[in-house]
Enzyme design. Sequence first.
Site, short mmCIF file in Angstrom:
data_model
loop_
_atom_site.label_atom_id
_atom_site.label_comp_id
_atom_site.label_asym_id
_atom_site.label_seq_id
_atom_site.Cartn_x
_atom_site.Cartn_y
_atom_site.Cartn_z
N CYS A 88 0.82 -1.21 0.00
CA CYS A 88 0.00 0.00 0.00
C CYS A 88 0.85 1.27 0.00
CB CYS A 88 -0.93 0.00 1.21
SG CYS A 88 -0.06 0.08 2.78
N ALA A 120 3.12 1.87 2.93
CA ALA A 120 4.37 1.09 2.85
C ALA A 120 5.40 1.82 1.99
CB ALA A 120 4.09 -0.30 2.28
N ARG A 172 12.63 -3.85 6.70
CA ARG A 172 13.21 -3.57 5.38
C ARG A 172 14.74 -3.55 5.36
NH1 ARG A 172 11.32 -2.30 0.71
NH2 ARG A 172 12.82 -0.65 0.37
N HIS A 177 5.35 6.60 -2.54
CA HIS A 177 6.65 7.19 -2.92
C HIS A 177 6.45 8.66 -3.30
CE1 HIS A 177 7.62 2.90 -4.53
NE2 HIS A 177 7.89 2.97 -3.25
#
Lengths: 544, 460
Positions: free
Chosen positions: A60, A63, A94, A194
């Site tokens: 999503c 994230a 991550r 992003h």
Amino acid sequence: MEANRIYPDPSQVREELIQKYPAKVAKKRAKSIIVNDPEIIPEVQANVRTVPGIITQRGCSYAGCKGVVLGPTRDIVNIVHGPIGCSFYAWLTRRNQTRTESLMDANYIPYCFSTDMQEENVVFGGEKKLKIAIQEAYDLFHPKSIAIFSTCPVGLIGDDVHAASKEMREKFGDCNVFGFSCEGYRGVSQSAGHHIANNGVFKHMVGRNNTPSKGKFKLNLLGEYNIGGDAFEIERIFEKVGITLVSSFSGNSTVSQIENAHTADLNVILCHRSINYMGDMMETKYGIPWMKVNFVGAESTAKSLRKIAEYFGDEELKAKVEAVIAEETPKVKAVIEEILPRTKGKTAMLFVGGSRAHHYQDLFAELGMTTVAAGYEFAHRDDYEGRHVLPNIKIDADSKNIEELKVVPDPELYNPRKTEAELEALKEKGLEINGYDGMMKQMTKKSLVVDDLSHYESEKLIEIYKPDIFCAGIKEKYVVQKMGIPLKQLHSYDYGGPYTGFEGAVNFYKDIDRMVNNPVWKLIKAPWEKAGNGSGLAASYVTQ
Amino acid sequence: MLLRHTSKEVKEREGLTINPAKTCQPIGAMYAALGIHGCLPHSHGSQGCCSYHRSTLTRHYKEPVMAATSSFTEGASVFGGQANLLAAIETIFSVYDPDIIAVHSTCLSETIGDDLQQITRKANDDGKVPEGKHVIFASTPSFIGSHITGYANMVTGIATQFAVSTGVKKNQFNIIAGWMEPSDMREIKRLSKELGVRIVLFPDTSDVLDAPQTGKHEFYPKGGTTIAELRSAGDSISSLALGSISAEPAAIGLEKSCKVPFETLDIPIGLSATDRFIMALSQAAGVKVPDEITAERGRLVDVMADMEQYLYGKKVALFGDPDQLLPLTEFLLDLNMKPVHIVSGTPGQRFEKQMRQLLDARSPETNFRNGLQADMFLLHQWMKNDPVDLLIGNTYGKYMARDEDVPFIRFGFPILDRIGHSYFPNVGYSGGLRLVEKLLNAIMDRQDRDALEEKFELVM
């Protein structure tokens, strides 16, 4: 490679992949499954909604925003405003490595912060709890920055994280508090996050510190998140050749580096998908050109270093770059020459990320391996076909909701680092400034390109092609391995790495050699399951 | 120092949770649904939820974890997720062909008020559910409770939506598994078989999340409770719910829907809880406990007696989930150890009362907190104020253990950096033996590491 020499006709494969879908789904998926032709580069449907019910790799917006872009900066306290899960799942998973200079320096990466929103906060609003949480974080840690990330319910109940952030920022005076509306439902994948992250970092961080950075050749490393120490290796090489890294977005980075980023003279972009917005915006506002590079693969690293030296146009730097390449290459050569006979001719499939499925093809090429099929999880058409298609990309309802910042040249700080004529001259030399050709141009004719690969399609592809290695993420890892095919995780690197630069290339060669030639894949069948075994008594010894 | 900003001074917090000792409901629902044979869990929310839950479960099990999502976008969030779920159900049955889709909600779909009962009924009415196939559901809002609550809600959904009372009792007993590992479920089945009691165990993730390597990916692995078994659960003589938080709600549901009486027990972790489990099951079924089980018990007690000197008085900090923490704490007390700090993010007065009761009787000075802000940050601060000899908890504990240089035993969910939990049980006497071995190894390795050269022992 001629894919059709060994494999079925890729257009038939395509038909097979969509056969089982309901008609409407099949029609939609067909546009995302493309037989490549690097000469003409056919259109790939990308960055569109995943059909509900399809088992997708995608995550999503939250994230992409918190997990990918903001997560790796070590001295921001990242508070996730929402129920507990969102912050929990993004906690250290991550592998963004970071290295502080001393034990006194701030590093909040091992921490997980959340407002742990409860039912009453959903019903009556959560802003009050958020402000209390921000205050508590400030009192406990006195960080330079606090960032707030909105999760799904936050947008729906109308909590204004930006107003709350502003209020607290003004109250503190010495702590930059800012928010992100990165609710999970925005956009169609991590990609929306992003973009939201780029906007927020650009608005709230970049340009806050005008102290001129030192160094002759100053650049920012964009879209490198220091997974498995990738940024450390790039930093090592930069230091060796005498390039000053002003800031990194955002692996192994700090707030003050990012705030000072606009004093660099070049932005180099690794992960085009997650950070290209930043390159464009900094170019418009400050006049810093950006250049696509790739530090995945030894040859790509050498090529990227040469491009950077060419950009700065300094003979001494060029010579230094050549010297470093000459120094580093023999170690790499020695390893690949030893390994190549065992990997040459093998095949790979890469379905991951928004850049990695492209970059890692370089490493496989160095291993003599062919990429028979590849695709991204959350990329856009420009990542496949190249940026020249940008004007033709239709903006749909899901993309329209993501803010496009209106950026204008800064009245004081805008300073074009290169004149039009200089840029033109660089272009003549083959240096593509502010450009990216995408993945397909580099892939062979008749290889298969699939966007947002579904679980069903991945199993089909493996059945048909039987690749020697499959590259994807943790959710796919054990599915593919159950099929007897090793899966290399290209998000977490299977807890190895780094894979960038010269040392990274060596690590990758060794890992892939180990994986595709591991004896375990020949041990799957029990002796009594194999034909011709299991009758009569016979002595057998380990040495036989 | 990894957690260099954790100070010794404890300040009460009201808004901020730091390093949570819990996660959200839907992942529990997903885990529970994987314990039903032929079932595909479905997450009704944004893609991220499903992706995060699958990733976390995959990291914990190193196994495929299949689940689908309604892939909400902004439109669905505004207009409701019905269309997404109906489309998902159609796609799933045609592409992945499960026997059951187990839908759970998320904070997103709960906030907009999607009614799963109504939507799944509509799917049935519209003919989107093929003959002989099922869509079940559980409401699992992430802003209430924890992953344990979500597990309990899905197990309740499974029990009440499948079990049927035919009026003819079957000579069998339901065992409702609280949140435990596939290895634990396998051990419960073995013990029941050893006792000679016919049971229906649900959910049952053994042979699902510990599947063998065969060269073929079984989308629906061999394990999991079958629909036939679940249906018959309504005719069982009684239910044993293992865990008052994660299993009892399903037993209550089954009592209401099918009038199956129930008894709630702790998850049989450690000697005393296993004793109670064996007693309860053997008494309910009217069977004698076989010698082999008595011998198993004897082996555990033997080790407890023989190695007691290494365990006595050792101070332990632990964090995790209610139904596991209770019997584990009891076991530590049986081993003459001192549980000094206990934290669980899962809220609830029932658990608080049970734990208080246990501690008041046997260890009144223990620090214990559950619910909001009962997080690992608090636990770490307690450890700084009153240091311990051992830390027990999920993988996230390794950061505290390293900083404080304390031996660490992985226990609970998630365990992201070691294997074993899915293969070797913690329940039963053999599970107890394994726990004692782990405790001793951790403590004795530390003694070996820290011993002065002249005090270094060969025989211990």
